[in-house]
Design a protein around this motif. Structure first.
Motif, PDB file in Angstrom:
ATOM      1  N   LYS A  16       0.849  -1.216   0.000  1.00 29.59           N
ATOM      2  CA  LYS A  16       0.000   0.000   0.000  1.00 29.59           C
ATOM      3  C   LYS A  16       0.875   1.253   0.000  1.00 29.59           C
ATOM      4  O   LYS A  16       0.685   2.165  -0.811  1.00 29.59           O
ATOM      5  CB  LYS A  16      -0.930   0.018   1.238  1.00 29.59           C
ATOM      6  CG  LYS A  16      -1.849  -1.181   1.338  1.00 29.59           C
ATOM      7  CD  LYS A  16      -2.815  -1.063   2.504  1.00 29.59           C
ATOM      8  CE  LYS A  16      -2.156  -1.147   3.872  1.00 29.59           C
ATOM      9  NZ  LYS A  16      -1.547  -2.455   4.169  1.00 29.59           N
ATOM     10  N   ARG A  31       1.364   6.713  14.256  1.00 32.84           N
ATOM     11  CA  ARG A  31       2.723   6.630  14.836  1.00 32.84           C
ATOM     12  C   ARG A  31       3.247   8.023  15.173  1.00 32.84           C
ATOM     13  O   ARG A  31       3.896   8.229  16.204  1.00 32.84           O
ATOM     14  CB  ARG A  31       3.682   5.893  13.880  1.00 32.84           C
ATOM     15  CG  ARG A  31       3.524   4.383  13.926  1.00 32.84           C
ATOM     16  CD  ARG A  31       4.525   3.678  13.014  1.00 32.84           C
ATOM     17  NE  ARG A  31       4.151   3.794  11.611  1.00 32.84           N
ATOM     18  CZ  ARG A  31       3.319   2.968  10.970  1.00 32.84           C
ATOM     19  NH1 ARG A  31       2.807   1.937  11.603  1.00 32.84           N
ATOM     20  NH2 ARG A  31       3.021   3.151   9.704  1.00 32.84           N
ATOM     21  N   LEU A  50      -4.121  -4.400  17.009  1.00 35.82           N
ATOM     22  CA  LEU A  50      -5.553  -4.070  17.138  1.00 35.82           C
ATOM     23  C   LEU A  50      -5.858  -2.757  16.426  1.00 35.82           C
ATOM     24  O   LEU A  50      -4.946  -2.012  16.057  1.00 35.82           O
ATOM     25  CB  LEU A  50      -5.911  -3.943  18.628  1.00 35.82           C
ATOM     26  CG  LEU A  50      -5.713  -5.212  19.459  1.00 35.82           C
ATOM     27  CD1 LEU A  50      -5.836  -4.911  20.946  1.00 35.82           C
ATOM     28  CD2 LEU A  50      -6.723  -6.277  19.031  1.00 35.82           C
ATOM     29  N   VAL A  84      -7.061   0.919  16.497  1.00 34.41           N
ATOM     30  CA  VAL A  84      -7.185   2.064  17.411  1.00 34.41           C
ATOM     31  C   VAL A  84      -8.607   2.631  17.312  1.00 34.41           C
ATOM     32  O   VAL A  84      -9.175   2.668  16.200  1.00 34.41           O
ATOM     33  CB  VAL A  84      -6.136   3.150  17.001  1.00 34.41           C
ATOM     34  CG1 VAL A  84      -6.317   4.438  17.780  1.00 34.41           C
ATOM     35  CG2 VAL A  84      -4.714   2.602  17.169  1.00 34.41           C
ATOM     36  N   ARG A 105     -10.255   0.129   8.471  1.00 37.78           N
ATOM     37  CA  ARG A 105      -9.828  -1.241   8.797  1.00 37.78           C
ATOM     38  C   ARG A 105     -10.958  -2.094   9.339  1.00 37.78           C
ATOM     39  O   ARG A 105     -10.777  -3.278   9.587  1.00 37.78           O
ATOM     40  CB  ARG A 105      -8.678  -1.192   9.796  1.00 37.78           C
ATOM     41  CG  ARG A 105      -7.335  -0.995   9.112  1.00 37.78           C
ATOM     42  CD  ARG A 105      -6.246  -0.914  10.133  1.00 37.78           C
ATOM     43  NE  ARG A 105      -5.116  -1.751   9.801  1.00 37.78           N
ATOM     44  CZ  ARG A 105      -4.118  -1.394   9.025  1.00 37.78           C
ATOM     45  NH1 ARG A 105      -4.116  -0.213   8.437  1.00 37.78           N
ATOM     46  NH2 ARG A 105      -3.103  -2.194   8.815  1.00 37.78           N
ATOM     47  N   ARG A 148       9.866  -0.692  13.320  1.00 37.01           N
ATOM     48  CA  ARG A 148       8.475  -0.667  13.797  1.00 37.01           C
ATOM     49  C   ARG A 148       8.249  -1.708  14.889  1.00 37.01           C
ATOM     50  O   ARG A 148       8.767  -2.823  14.814  1.00 37.01           O
ATOM     51  CB  ARG A 148       7.518  -0.907  12.610  1.00 37.01           C
ATOM     52  CG  ARG A 148       7.252   0.364  11.829  1.00 37.01           C
ATOM     53  CD  ARG A 148       6.374   0.139  10.633  1.00 37.01           C
ATOM     54  NE  ARG A 148       5.141  -0.588  10.905  1.00 37.01           N
ATOM     55  CZ  ARG A 148       4.119  -0.639  10.069  1.00 37.01           C
ATOM     56  NH1 ARG A 148       4.181   0.018   8.915  1.00 37.01           N
ATOM     57  NH2 ARG A 148       3.039  -1.317  10.366  1.00 37.01           N
ATOM     58  N   ARG A 181      -1.819  -9.139  13.685  1.00 33.27           N
ATOM     59  CA  ARG A 181      -2.289  -8.237  12.612  1.00 33.27           C
ATOM     60  C   ARG A 181      -3.031  -9.025  11.536  1.00 33.27           C
ATOM     61  O   ARG A 181      -4.030  -8.552  10.986  1.00 33.27           O
ATOM     62  CB  ARG A 181      -1.109  -7.488  11.997  1.00 33.27           C
ATOM     63  CG  ARG A 181      -0.548  -6.441  12.943  1.00 33.27           C
ATOM     64  CD  ARG A 181       0.888  -6.107  12.618  1.00 33.27           C
ATOM     65  NE  ARG A 181       1.039  -5.291  11.436  1.00 33.27           N
ATOM     66  CZ  ARG A 181       2.198  -5.129  10.800  1.00 33.27           C
ATOM     67  NH1 ARG A 181       3.282  -5.734  11.227  1.00 33.27           N
ATOM     68  NH2 ARG A 181       2.267  -4.352   9.736  1.00 33.27           N
TER      69      ARG A 181
HETATM   70  O1  LIG Z   1      -6.911   3.031  10.576  1.00 28.80           O
HETATM   71  C1  LIG Z   1      -5.992   2.481  11.178  1.00 28.80           C
HETATM   72  C2  LIG Z   1      -4.728   2.249  10.601  1.00 28.80           C
HETATM   73  C3  LIG Z   1      -3.769   1.617  11.355  1.00 28.80           C
HETATM   74  N1  LIG Z   1      -4.014   1.252  12.635  1.00 28.80           N
HETATM   75  C4  LIG Z   1      -2.978   0.607  13.443  1.00 28.80           C
HETATM   76  O2  LIG Z   1      -1.702   0.795  12.863  1.00 28.80           O
HETATM   77  C5  LIG Z   1      -1.080  -0.446  12.593  1.00 28.80           C
HETATM   78  C6  LIG Z   1      -0.156  -0.329  11.398  1.00 28.80           C
HETATM   79  O3  LIG Z   1      -0.878   0.064  10.281  1.00 28.80           O
HETATM   80  P1  LIG Z   1      -0.151   0.426   8.884  1.00 28.80           P
HETATM   81  O4  LIG Z   1      -1.211   0.733   7.904  1.00 28.80           O
HETATM   82  O5  LIG Z   1       0.885   1.451   9.124  1.00 28.80           O
HETATM   83  O6  LIG Z   1       0.662  -0.872   8.504  1.00 28.80           O
HETATM   84  P2  LIG Z   1       0.309  -2.239   7.805  1.00 28.80           P
HETATM   85  O7  LIG Z   1      -0.248  -3.107   8.891  1.00 28.80           O
HETATM   86  O8  LIG Z   1      -0.675  -2.042   6.723  1.00 28.80           O
HETATM   87  O9  LIG Z   1       1.628  -2.704   7.326  1.00 28.80           O
HETATM   88  C7  LIG Z   1      -2.234  -1.414  12.459  1.00 28.80           C
HETATM   89  O10 LIG Z   1      -1.879  -2.755  12.688  1.00 28.80           O
HETATM   90  C8  LIG Z   1      -3.188  -0.900  13.540  1.00 28.80           C
HETATM   91  O11 LIG Z   1      -2.796  -1.311  14.829  1.00 28.80           O
HETATM   92  C9  LIG Z   1      -5.258   1.471  13.196  1.00 28.80           C
HETATM   93  O12 LIG Z   1      -5.496   1.130  14.332  1.00 28.80           O
HETATM   94  N2  LIG Z   1      -6.206   2.089  12.457  1.00 28.80           N
END
Ligand SMILES: O=c1ccn([C@@H]2O[C@H](COP(=O)(O)OP(=O)(O)O)[C@@H](O)[C@H]2O)c(=O)[nH]1
Ligand SMILES: Nc1ncnc2c1ncn2[C@@H]1O[C@H](COP(=O)(O)OP(=O)(O)O)[C@@H](O)[C@H]1O
Length: 321
Positions: free
Chosen positions: A136, A159, A181, A183, A212, A253, A264
């Motif tokens: 993505k 973050r 999880l 947020v 999500r 990370r 995840r």
């Molecule tokens: O709308 C969102 C987007 C991300 N996250 C949190 O941020 C983490 C990392 O998301 P990111 O999209 O950066 O990474 P990806 O998991 O797609 O590699 C996720 O596992 C969730 O815990 C969330 O809670 N809500």
């Protein structure tokens, strides 16, 4: 505006600084200090405990006399009410004001009126979805250059908020991310809305890694606006796992490790996949396979996005905004 205010403050602090530093006079007048310490050796109402002449009296007052105990306690109580409590309240108010100022500096706060006035509905929003590690972020960055999008990664915004020193959500976000999880949506939607409003001149937004779950999707539609399209990177779990472990070697990370990755994946399959299924029913989903070289995957992505802009009668590649 903030740097002008800061300079004025700095100038006024520099102008005051000499008052705080010890003056030459203080170091060159030992006789005054001597006289004060001589004075302390004489008996008076404050030093009876140290003075041999006052010892008996002191034991009577502080050891046995109940009125003295009551009087001391009520003195302490009124001292707390009159001095310490107002000080604590003042200190708390100062802290709140500092937090609010910091929030404004970070562009995190818009008034209700400003939010109401912002033309969210006129913006072209594309959600970018797919499993963790499906590409993505990689492809969104390239679409920014080619189509003039603003790229907003929900994960990156969370973050950044987690690291903001005065954020009230720092610990909460850290916990949710590490546990894989989702947020609470109010936080994420607030961050996304602020980030969109930070770019009032731009009409195209890629919202990466959001929504999500179905609750988030509905809340965003109700409080911000509807997305025009969903770009979905389809990817088998084995490829996701390999890429995430590889990314974990350098990403720093907290969630690119095997324990967090498993959590995840669970969240993704249980909560996020239904969002894609739901948007697919509305015919909004563009599917791109994540397999192949980076250039190959981006070529497919580019073609599909170009096609989408043509279909809605927009110039696919506007002059850079
Ligand atoms: O709308 C969102 C987007 C991300 N996250 C949190 O941020 C983490 C990392 O998301 P990111 O999209 O950066 O990474 P990806 O998991 O797609 O590699 C996720 O596992 C969730 O815990 C969330 O809670 N809500
Ligand atoms: N087509 C591809 N082939 C190989 N590796 C890729 C490809 N696309 C992305 N990657 C790598 O996979 C990892 C995850 O990609 P990323 O864009 O960060 O995923 P996401 O944003 O979906 O979590 C990164 O290390 C990235 O460099």
């Amino acid at each position: 505006m903030f740097s002008a205010t800061r300079n004025t403050l700095l100038r006024s602090l520099q102008a005051r600084a000499p008052l705080r530093t010890p003056t030459k006079r203080m170091f060159t007048q030992p006789s005054r200090i001597l006289r004060a310490s001589e004075h302390q050796n004489k008996p008076n109402q404050f030093n009876m405990g140290q003075n041999p002449q006052g010892r008996g009296k002191s034991r009577l007052i502080f050891g046995f006399h109940p009125f003295a105990i009551i009087a001391s306690l009520s003195l302490l109580g009124s001292g707390y009410m009159m001095i310490i409590k107002p000080y604590l309240e003042w200190n708390e108010k100062q802290k709140q004001e500092r937090d609010e100022k910091q929030a404004k500096i970070d562009g995190a706060a818009y008034s209700e009126e400003e939010i109401k006035q912002f033309p969210f509905d006129k913006k072209t929003i594309v959600f970018v979805l797919g499993g963790p590690g499906s590409g993505k972020g990689t492809n969104s960055e390239k679409l920014v250059d080619d189509f003039g999008f603003v790229h907003l990664s929900a994960g990156d915004l969370l973050r950044a908020e987690q690291k903001r020193p005065v954020s009230q959500y720092g610990d909460l976000i850290a916990y949710y991310i590490k546990e894989g999880l989702i947020v609470p949506h109010e936080i994420t939607i607030g961050l996304l809305r602020n980030a969109m409003m930070d770019h009032p001149e731009n009409d195209r937004f890629l919202i990466d890694g959001f929504p999500r779950n179905l609750v988030q999707a509905k809340a965003f539609e109700d409080t911000v606006c509807k997305a025009k399209k969903v770009l979905y990177f389809e990817c088998p779990e084995s490829v996701l796992l390999e890429r995430l472990l590889n990314r974990g070697k350098t990403s720093g990370r907290s969630d690119d490790n095997i324990e967090s990755i498993k959590k995840r994946f669970k969240t993704y399959f249980n909560d996020s996949m239904p969002v894609i299924t739901e948007y697919a029913k509305d015919g909004k989903v563009i599917t791109v396979s994540c397999k192949g070289t980076m250039d190959g995957v981006y070529k497919n992505t580019y073609d599909q996005v170009e096609q989408f802009f043509k279909s809605i009668g927009q110039d696919a590649r506007p002059k850079r905004q």
